[in-house]
Design a protein around this motif. Structure first.
Motif, short mmCIF file in Angstrom:
data_model
loop_
_atom_site.label_atom_id
_atom_site.label_comp_id
_atom_site.label_asym_id
_atom_site.label_seq_id
_atom_site.Cartn_x
_atom_site.Cartn_y
_atom_site.Cartn_z
N ALA A 82 0.84 -1.20 0.00
CA ALA A 82 0.00 0.00 0.00
C ALA A 82 0.87 1.25 0.00
O ALA A 82 1.98 1.23 0.53
CB ALA A 82 -0.93 0.01 1.21
N VAL A 83 0.34 2.31 -0.59
CA VAL A 83 1.00 3.61 -0.61
C VAL A 83 -0.03 4.67 -0.23
O VAL A 83 -1.11 4.73 -0.82
CB VAL A 83 1.61 3.94 -1.99
CG1 VAL A 83 2.13 5.38 -2.01
CG2 VAL A 83 2.73 2.97 -2.33
N HIS A 84 0.30 5.49 0.75
CA HIS A 84 -0.58 6.59 1.16
C HIS A 84 0.19 7.90 1.05
O HIS A 84 1.32 8.02 1.54
CB HIS A 84 -1.07 6.40 2.60
CG HIS A 84 -2.04 5.27 2.76
ND1 HIS A 84 -1.63 3.95 2.86
CD2 HIS A 84 -3.40 5.25 2.84
CE1 HIS A 84 -2.70 3.17 3.00
NE2 HIS A 84 -3.78 3.94 3.00
N VAL A 85 -0.43 8.88 0.41
CA VAL A 85 0.18 10.20 0.26
C VAL A 85 -0.54 11.18 1.17
O VAL A 85 -1.72 11.02 1.49
CB VAL A 85 0.13 10.69 -1.20
CG1 VAL A 85 1.00 9.83 -2.08
CG2 VAL A 85 -1.30 10.72 -1.72
N ILE B 22 5.81 12.99 -0.83
CA ILE B 22 6.21 12.14 0.30
C ILE B 22 5.08 11.17 0.57
O ILE B 22 3.91 11.56 0.59
CB ILE B 22 6.53 13.00 1.54
CG1 ILE B 22 7.86 13.72 1.33
CG2 ILE B 22 6.59 12.14 2.80
CD1 ILE B 22 8.24 14.63 2.47
N ALA B 23 5.43 9.90 0.75
CA ALA B 23 4.41 8.87 0.92
C ALA B 23 4.77 7.93 2.05
O ALA B 23 5.95 7.79 2.42
CB ALA B 23 4.24 8.08 -0.38
N GLU C 68 -3.64 13.72 7.65
CA GLU C 68 -4.45 12.76 6.91
C GLU C 68 -3.74 12.31 5.64
O GLU C 68 -3.08 13.10 4.96
CB GLU C 68 -5.81 13.37 6.55
CG GLU C 68 -6.67 13.70 7.76
CD GLU C 68 -7.99 14.33 7.35
OE1 GLU C 68 -8.22 14.47 6.12
OE2 GLU C 68 -8.78 14.69 8.24
N THR C 69 -3.92 11.03 5.30
CA THR C 69 -3.35 10.50 4.07
C THR C 69 -4.44 9.81 3.27
O THR C 69 -5.47 9.40 3.81
CB THR C 69 -2.23 9.48 4.36
OG1 THR C 69 -2.77 8.40 5.15
CG2 THR C 69 -1.07 10.12 5.11
N VAL C 70 -4.21 9.71 1.97
CA VAL C 70 -5.13 8.99 1.09
C VAL C 70 -4.32 7.98 0.29
O VAL C 70 -3.15 8.20 -0.02
CB VAL C 70 -5.88 9.94 0.14
CG1 VAL C 70 -6.79 10.87 0.92
CG2 VAL C 70 -4.91 10.74 -0.72
N GLU C 71 -4.96 6.87 -0.05
CA GLU C 71 -4.26 5.85 -0.81
C GLU C 71 -4.16 6.27 -2.27
O GLU C 71 -5.11 6.81 -2.85
CB GLU C 71 -4.99 4.51 -0.69
CG GLU C 71 -4.20 3.33 -1.21
CD GLU C 71 -4.76 2.00 -0.77
OE1 GLU C 71 -4.17 0.96 -1.14
OE2 GLU C 71 -5.79 2.00 -0.05
#
Length: 623
Positions: free
Chosen positions: A299-302, A319-320, A308-311
């Motif tokens: 998984a990668v979330h930015v 940056i992730a 808060e991050t989103v996929e």
């Protein structure tokens, strides 16, 4: 969409985390303003951070200024956690350096600025706490120019500075600004001499030189009241956006600068992407010295707004948070390994403490902490099973104990912290073990020559034979074994500033193997080191002391008693500043005496400064 990775740096207690909160609130990224003293800020999430009111681990949050997405990295200000700052610097596009309007330029501020100057990172300076008694304007600008050694351009003026009603207003660029800019540009100098420079030209040149790291705009304000925050936010957009362009390359290049654990205890890698992109289910390679591994990203979330991050996929400049890479470590390069974006290189920790009890659970927990902070070196003696940890200072030791208790339920104690000495050769030594000698049970001939290197150069490896004289795997085995052997030399101490050169090689094909060279190398190297002769070095720290002028004499006397040397002094009215070098093992003891020597008004900051031969025989030798 344009991205900016922005660092917030400062001496401890200058208001760095408060400024981060204010920027997030001003730009609408958060609805409620956190306070350090209340322990509810959005970046200090660890329990020790909230309780102590200091930043321990770098934290990432995001906000927007128009069409500019900003990833803001809040870094520690305490010198015990300088490793966190080092890792962050390598992924930044620009920096806001926070300075207190009351305390002014402090020793850690100078340490940070030296690193930023070496990296040519663009820097905005935010002078905080203009609403506190004792805040200064003109004197502070003079200190910035003289003590930081940078060309400063004031962007704000303050009415009622030093009072609770202090107000900030933008200032126009003066003729002095044009003269300052002309020092860094021949073209601008020519236009200035011809009197053809307009206000717009001056502003554009200021933007250009700021992005090149040649000058630093200075903004004044108060993170507590919000004064000057709008001007600083606009300055971030104007001066720092576009300062660092992403590489025009579709191949993935990324750097890991932070590791944390998720709810399921999985590793989460914080990654700065320099080119290409990375997403879920990608198969990627990651590299560290002498090692390449491959893994699948789960998984990668930015970062979106606030914390808060989103996929989604992380493209160049972002940056992730990346999961799935079980063996990833801080500092690893993901994708193409040929472009390591460097950070400032602060010396490794030079203090050591022994941890009790020496149980497998304690060792495993410490190894896990070392993955999050690689400069916390954890070792266990093969014979005694004693566990030792290398670190920067006493506060870091306390934080490790608190973290082990909170996250692992382990109650540990530490021995007294002691400095870690090293050794280096004083002459030249040479040793050759031939394959035909009776003393040599290995199918390998190896000759090594050792000699002293330049101070601070570390170990250097070279060849005085043809590269084709051995299979490449054999050469690699020799180099890796030399590196490992020098970490624990003839006396058990690390060998530094040493040049090792291969002078003889030989092997029997197909009998010889890389293992033969791995086994023979320690014997040949030890013999060469003994012939060269070794001197013991103690770790030292560079110190800066600010104190009342009438206490300098007494302080100097005590400094010398502790084995210190003074490299410079300066008088500033009724205050004075001292710079010097002090054995790292004496820093804590001298710091404890400083309040009594200076009527409680002395301030000291330190940074590791490598090693030197022992200069005071009256002090007990550290380990």
């Amino acid at each position: 969409m344009e991205y900016l990775n922005l660092g917030i740096l400062a001496h401890v207690d200058a208001g760095k985390t408060s400024l981060t909160e204010r920027l997030l609130h001003h730009t609408g990224a958060i609805g409620t303003l956190g306070r350090v003293d209340a322990g509810d800020t959005h970046t200090d999430t660890m329990e020790p951070e909230r309780r102590r009111g200091i930043t321990i681990r770098s934290a990432v949050v995001a906000f927007r200024v128009g069409d500019l997405r900003v990833n803001l990295i809040d870094t520690p200000g305490h010198p015990d956690f300088i490793a966190e700052v080092e890792r962050a610097l390598g992924v930044l596009d620009g920096v806001v350096l926070v300075v207190s309007a009351v305390e002014g330029v402090q020793a850690q501020t100078r340490v940070l600025m030296r690193a930023l100057t070496r990296l040519r990172l663009p820097v905005l300076i935010f002078v905080n706490k203009v609403d506190r008694a004792g805040a200064r304007y003109d004197g502070l600008l003079t200190d910035l120019a003289e003590r930081l050694g940078v060309a400063c351009v004031p962007m704000s003026e303050v009415d009622g500075i030093g009072t609770g009603s202090a107000k900030v207003r933008p200032s126009s660029l003066s003729s002095g600004t044009a003269e300052r800019l002309a020092e860094h540009s021949d073209a601008f100098l020519a236009a200035y001499l011809e009197d053809t420079v307009t206000a717009e030209d001056c502003r554009a040149e200021l933007v250009r030189q700021t992005r090149l790291g040649l000058v630093s705009p200075v903004f004044f304000g108060s993170a507590r009241s919000g004064e000057g925050i709008a001007e600083l936010t606009s300055g971030i957009r104007e001066f720092l956006s576009g300062a660092r362009k992403s590489a025009p390359d579709s191949r993935l290049r990324a750097t890991v600068f932070k590791i944390e654990r998720g709810r399921a205890h999985e590793k989460i890698a914080y990654v700065r992407v320099f080119s290409g992109d990375i997403g879920a289910r990608d198969h990627v390679r990651f590299h560290r010295r002498g090692l390449t591994k491959e893994a699948k990203v789960s998984a990668v979330h930015v970062f979106e707004l606030g914390g808060e991050t989103v996929e989604g996929r992380a493209w160049a400049g972002r940056i992730a948070k990346v999961t799935g890479l079980k063996e990833i470590r801080i500092g690893d390069l993901i994708g193409v390994p040929d472009s390591e974006d460097g950070a400032a290189r602060f010396p490794p920790p030079a203090l050591e403490t022994v941890v009790s009890p020496a149980t497998p659970a304690v060792f495993a927990a410490l190894r896990e902490l070392a993955e999050e902070d690689p400069l916390i070196t954890v070792r266990q003696d093969d014979v005694t099973r004693r566990i030792s940890v290398r670190l920067y200072g006493e506060v870091q030791k306390e934080i490790i104990a608190e973290t082990l208790a909170a996250q692992h339920g382990l109650d540990v104690t530490f021995s007294l912290t002691r400095p870690v000495c090293a050794e280096r050769p004083v002459g030249t030594g040479h040793s050759v073990w031939f394959i035909t000698e009776k003393r040599n049970p290995y199918f390998a001939t190896l000759g090594l020559r050792v000699g002293p290197g330049a101070p601070g150069s570390g170990p250097t490896f070279g060849l005085d034979v043809e590269l084709g004289s051995l299979p490449l795997a054999f050469h690699k085995a020799i180099e890796e074994t030399v590196d490992a052997t020098l970490r624990s030399g003839p006396s058990g101490r690390e060998v530094v500033d040493c040049v090792v050169t291969v002078t003889h090689t030989g092997y029997f094909s197909p009998v010889s193997a890389a293992g033969d060279f791995r086994k023979i190398t320690p014997f040949v190297l030890a013999e060469a080191l003994r012939e060269a002769g070794m001197e013991v070095l103690e770790p030292v720290s560079r110190i800066e002391v600010e104190l009342p002028a009438d206490t300098v004499t007494a302080t100097l006397s005590r400094l010398v008693e502790h084995g210190g040397t003074v490299t410079g002094s300066v008088a500033r009215g009724d205050r004075a500043g001292l710079t010097g070098v002090l054995p790292t093992g004496e820093v804590a003891r001298f710091e404890q005496r400083l309040p009594g020597l200076t009527r409680g008004e002395g301030l000291m900051s330190t940074e590791p400064a490598g090693h030197r031969p022992r200069v005071s025989p009256n002090r007990p030798m550290p380990a």
